[in-house]
Scaffold this active site. Structure first.
Site, short mmCIF file in Angstrom:
data_model
loop_
_atom_site.label_atom_id
_atom_site.label_comp_id
_atom_site.label_asym_id
_atom_site.label_seq_id
_atom_site.Cartn_x
_atom_site.Cartn_y
_atom_site.Cartn_z
N GLY A 248 -23.96 -5.34 44.26
CA GLY A 248 -23.44 -3.98 44.12
C GLY A 248 -22.03 -3.95 43.57
CG ASP A 249 -19.05 -5.82 45.77
OD1 ASP A 249 -19.07 -4.66 46.18
OD2 ASP A 249 -19.04 -6.81 46.53
#
Length: 303
Positions: A248-249
């Protein structure tokens, strides 16, 4: 410049153990140490993608020194502020099922908050600031609100990568970009989201509140982007998922790197999905070559 703020960075200590048994001595077959924290991950990926980035936040003790040294090794510009105590160590045990034990962080007092706000006085309308992660108990509970207000004084774009009540309470500040998954989007409205149509409906409600770019990730099914130019669906490329940490990052970092390069949200979405997928298909955060190998495999459709 893309600044990331990580209030509670960590050393991520990853241990792989074959046949883990509780209550006895287990020996790791493989260990790795990484600088961790959502904002830190975003800066690491941004640097690998060639974007200008600087990591801000707090570091403490010998563990904080390790985090800074590792970022410097990766040529990430870093200005983590020194505070008392020690930066946390998060243990990630990989043994059949993955188990995490997250440590506690240092105390961040009012003086430390003031010093961080002073660093933001250098911002301009050309800058993007990423506020990533939950707010630790050692930090004032309204710190994100304070940081957003400072960013907006200097007309910098704000990216929020957090969830729950924290995200809900900050939407009124109209951030440039948020990235909830479909479960988190549903939580914002107290509903369960199951279909693509429902994702579009509720992402549109967020966009109407003034959030410029709303990306809703749907795990391996891809993501929906709701933006001023329309609604887009990006289908994730297929591959063997080896790692869920940091995907996600990496999507956030890829989206921002793509936006800075192209100035279009549609192309930014393509970069974001390629970056998140490249990390998922790796044992660490993605490398530039992995991302570029996937970019043309990301199918983006305007709905």
């Amino acid at each position: 410049m893309i600044y990331t703020i990580t209030l509670n960075p960590s050393i991520d200590y990853v241990m792989e153990v074959e046949g883990f048994e509780e209550g006895t001595i287990n020996r790791a077959s493989k260990t790795n140490y990484y600088p961790g924290g959502k904002g830190i991950n975003v800066s690491r990926v941004l640097k690998r993608l060639g974007a200008d980035t600087m990591a801000l936040g707090y570091a403490a003790g010998f563990t904080g020194n390790f985090i800074k040294e590792k970022l410097i090794e990766e040529q990430v510009a870093v200005k983590l502020l020194e505070v008392d105590g020690h930066s946390r160590i998060n243990v990630k045990l990989k043994a059949g099922m993955e188990t995490e034990i997250n440590g506690t962080g240092p105390l961040v007092d009012d003086d430390a908050v003031k010093r961080l706000l002073q660093q933001l006085n250098q911002l301009s309308s050309e800058d993007i600031v990423v506020l990533a992660g939950s707010i630790p108990s050692t930090v004032p509970s309204d710190i994100y609100e304070t940081l957003i207000q400072k960013c907006q004084q200097h007309e910098a774009k704000v990216v929020l990568d957090t969830g729950g009540q924290t995200l809900k309470s900050l939407l009124s500040y109209k951030p440039f970009f948020i990235k909830p998954n479909h479960h988190e989007l549903g939580d914002l409205f107290g509903v369960t989201i199951q279909t693509q149509g429902e994702v579009i409906h509720y992402a549109g409600k967020i966009h109407e509140q003034g959030v410029e770019n709303v990306v809703v990730s749907m795990a391996g099914e891809g993501a929906i982007l709701y933006t001023r130019s329309g609604v887009y669906f990006a289908k994730a490329p297929r591959g063997e998922v080896k790692n869920s940490v940091g995907a996600g990052d990496s999507l956030v970092a890829g989206f921002l790197a793509g936006y800075v390069k192209s100035r279009t949200s549609e192309e930014a979405l393509r970069y974001g999905i390629a970056s998140g997928s490249a990390t998922a298909f790796s044992y660490d955060l993605c490398q530039k070559t992995d991302v570029y190998n996937l970019i043309n495999l990301v199918e983006v459709e305007k709905l």
